[in-house]
Enzyme design. Structure first.
Site, PDB file in Angstrom:
ATOM      1  N   ASP A 143     -14.251 -13.308 -13.175  1.00 37.05           N
ATOM      2  CA  ASP A 143     -12.945 -13.747 -13.356  1.00 37.05           C
ATOM      3  C   ASP A 143     -11.961 -12.604 -13.535  1.00 37.05           C
ATOM      4  O   ASP A 143     -12.035 -11.959 -14.428  1.00 37.05           O
ATOM      5  CB  ASP A 143     -13.063 -14.832 -14.346  1.00 37.05           C
ATOM      6  CG  ASP A 143     -11.383 -15.406 -14.349  1.00 37.05           C
ATOM      7  OD1 ASP A 143     -11.263 -16.596 -13.786  1.00 37.05           O
ATOM      8  OD2 ASP A 143     -10.711 -14.939 -15.306  1.00 37.05           O
ATOM      9  N   ALA A 144     -10.866 -12.561 -12.551  1.00 35.79           N
ATOM     10  CA  ALA A 144     -10.115 -11.812 -12.597  1.00 35.79           C
ATOM     11  C   ALA A 144      -9.418 -11.434 -13.795  1.00 35.79           C
ATOM     12  O   ALA A 144      -9.129 -10.454 -14.103  1.00 35.79           O
ATOM     13  CB  ALA A 144      -9.151 -11.923 -11.363  1.00 35.79           C
ATOM     14  N   SER A 171      -6.699  -2.644  -0.439  1.00 35.64           N
ATOM     15  CA  SER A 171      -6.331  -1.607  -1.642  1.00 35.64           C
ATOM     16  C   SER A 171      -7.457  -0.723  -2.213  1.00 35.64           C
ATOM     17  O   SER A 171      -7.541   0.148  -2.628  1.00 35.64           O
ATOM     18  CB  SER A 171      -5.814  -2.614  -2.824  1.00 35.64           C
ATOM     19  OG  SER A 171      -4.660  -3.225  -2.379  1.00 35.64           O
ATOM     20  N   GLU A 209     -14.208  -8.579  -7.528  1.00 38.22           N
ATOM     21  CA  GLU A 209     -13.875  -9.791  -6.609  1.00 38.22           C
ATOM     22  C   GLU A 209     -14.756 -10.833  -6.913  1.00 38.22           C
ATOM     23  O   GLU A 209     -16.175 -10.772  -7.128  1.00 38.22           O
ATOM     24  CB  GLU A 209     -14.071  -9.223  -5.183  1.00 38.22           C
ATOM     25  CG  GLU A 209     -14.128 -10.138  -4.098  1.00 38.22           C
ATOM     26  CD  GLU A 209     -12.533 -11.015  -4.079  1.00 38.22           C
ATOM     27  OE1 GLU A 209     -12.733 -12.188  -4.065  1.00 38.22           O
ATOM     28  OE2 GLU A 209     -11.454 -10.564  -4.291  1.00 38.22           O
ATOM     29  N   HIS A 221       0.650  -1.272  -0.194  1.00 37.33           N
ATOM     30  CA  HIS A 221       0.198  -0.102   0.055  1.00 37.33           C
ATOM     31  C   HIS A 221       0.787   1.379  -0.022  1.00 37.33           C
ATOM     32  O   HIS A 221       0.407   2.260  -0.687  1.00 37.33           O
ATOM     33  CB  HIS A 221      -0.958   0.051   1.045  1.00 37.33           C
ATOM     34  CG  HIS A 221      -2.059  -1.058   1.089  1.00 37.33           C
ATOM     35  ND1 HIS A 221      -2.379  -1.799   2.036  1.00 37.33           N
ATOM     36  CD2 HIS A 221      -2.714  -1.680   0.095  1.00 37.33           C
ATOM     37  CE1 HIS A 221      -3.350  -2.831   1.628  1.00 37.33           C
ATOM     38  NE2 HIS A 221      -3.458  -2.475   0.298  1.00 37.33           N
ATOM     39  N   HIS A 281      -8.321  -8.442  -8.061  1.00 35.57           N
ATOM     40  CA  HIS A 281      -8.594  -9.231  -6.714  1.00 35.57           C
ATOM     41  C   HIS A 281      -9.030  -8.217  -5.530  1.00 35.57           C
ATOM     42  O   HIS A 281      -8.204  -8.195  -4.593  1.00 35.57           O
ATOM     43  CB  HIS A 281      -7.468 -10.099  -6.591  1.00 35.57           C
ATOM     44  CG  HIS A 281      -7.059 -11.062  -7.828  1.00 35.57           C
ATOM     45  ND1 HIS A 281      -6.554 -10.835  -8.755  1.00 35.57           N
ATOM     46  CD2 HIS A 281      -7.274 -12.595  -7.879  1.00 35.57           C
ATOM     47  CE1 HIS A 281      -6.313 -11.664  -9.771  1.00 35.57           C
ATOM     48  NE2 HIS A 281      -6.904 -12.757  -9.188  1.00 35.57           N
ATOM     49  N   ASP A 293      -3.575  -8.629  -7.345  1.00 39.97           N
ATOM     50  CA  ASP A 293      -3.368  -9.091  -6.089  1.00 39.97           C
ATOM     51  C   ASP A 293      -4.001 -10.364  -5.822  1.00 39.97           C
ATOM     52  O   ASP A 293      -4.984 -10.489  -4.975  1.00 39.97           O
ATOM     53  CB  ASP A 293      -3.582  -8.115  -5.188  1.00 39.97           C
ATOM     54  CG  ASP A 293      -3.369  -8.097  -3.627  1.00 39.97           C
ATOM     55  OD1 ASP A 293      -2.445  -9.387  -3.379  1.00 39.97           O
ATOM     56  OD2 ASP A 293      -3.542  -7.635  -2.722  1.00 39.97           O
TER      57      ASP A 293
END
Length: 275
Positions: A139-140, A97, A115, A18, A41, A160
């Protein structure tokens, strides 16, 4: 490796991730043009450090609490971002995040969050209710490719994942290669955990073979020698970092290393160009 955010909120990896993410976005904001910030994510967005999952690991004691006990002014903006989600006193809540990125938004910027986990996306929508963020449940890797290039002239993709799947690194590598073909000048930040140097070294070589002209690897090893079978640290691959960010990076890395070094260890926090 299971890296569900809720079990590890506020640990040393979050402090580094971060802090660097804030510095990166601030460097991009030196120019007035709009930014699109994409988190593939996103997790829950906000975490209770007194909750059962965070308490089970207790990792915040070696992360955000160390950062708060430190006095280096280079960590002031990070500490301010954590204080922003707390009513006062020490950190009881920890911003993921999505909350960090939301705090950085200017009126011309936009934030896209994703997410896939059903419980986490519900928590994320609640945590981001008072922000202008758009929240997706997809789906990311499909979302990553679908969202680039963004509508704004510039943007950042934050990747992430929990690293629960054995092919996670291969999916990241393949998707990054495809995304760069669509958006060669885009900025991408990929978080990763460190357990052993051999595994990480092999992945670095895979990424190096992509031939990306500007690929920075930031590695944070907590201990002076590898501790077999446990979490040894974490890092970030950063594609196309801006010049202002890389120039200011060395003192920030040293401040973070010093604040987060475990008792009896110096640790290392370094940046290396892979391309």
């Amino acid at each position: 490796m299971n890296y569900r955010h809720s079990f590890h909120a506020g640990n040393s990896a979050d402090v580094v991730k971060h802090s660097l993410l804030m510095a990166l976005v601030r460097a991009l904001q030196h120019k007035p043009g709009a930014l699109t910030l994409i988190d593939t994510h996103a997790g829950c967005g906000l975490y209770d450090l007194g909750g059962e999952q965070a308490q089970r690991t207790g990792e915040a004691a070696q992360g955000v609490l160390r950062a708060f006990a430190d006095t280096d002014p280079l960590l002031d903006e990070y500490r301010a971002a954590v204080r922003a989600v707390n009513a006062g006193g020490g950190p009881q809540l920890y911003p993921g995040s999505p909350q960090i990125l939301a705090q950085l938004l200017r009126p011309q910027d936009c934030l896209i969050l994703n997410e896939k986990h059903p419980e986490d996306v519900q928590a994320l929508r609640g945590a981001m209710r008072d922000t202008p963020a758009a929240v997706h449940q997809r789906d990311a890797y499909e979302l990553w490719l679908a969202m680039v290039p963004p509508r704004t002239p510039r943007g950042v993709v934050v990747v992430d994942p929990p690293y629960e799947q054995t092919d996670e690194r291969n999916r990241i590598t393949a998707t990054l290669a495809a995304a760069q073909r669509k958006w060669a000048h885009g900025v991408t930040v990929i978080w990763y955990p460190l357990k052993d140097r051999a595994t990480h070294g092999r992945w670095k070589e895979q990424l190096r073979k992509l031939g990306l002209p500007k690929l920075l690897d930031v590695e944070h090893w907590l201990y002076d020698s590898d501790q077999p079978g446990i979490y040894n640290g974490a890092g970030l691959f950063i594609v196309n970092p801006p010049y202002a960010f890389t120039q200011a990076l060395p003192p920030l890395l040293e401040a973070l290393r010093a604040a987060l070094a475990p008792e009896g260890h110096r640790g290392s926090l370094t940046a290396e160009w892979l391309g």
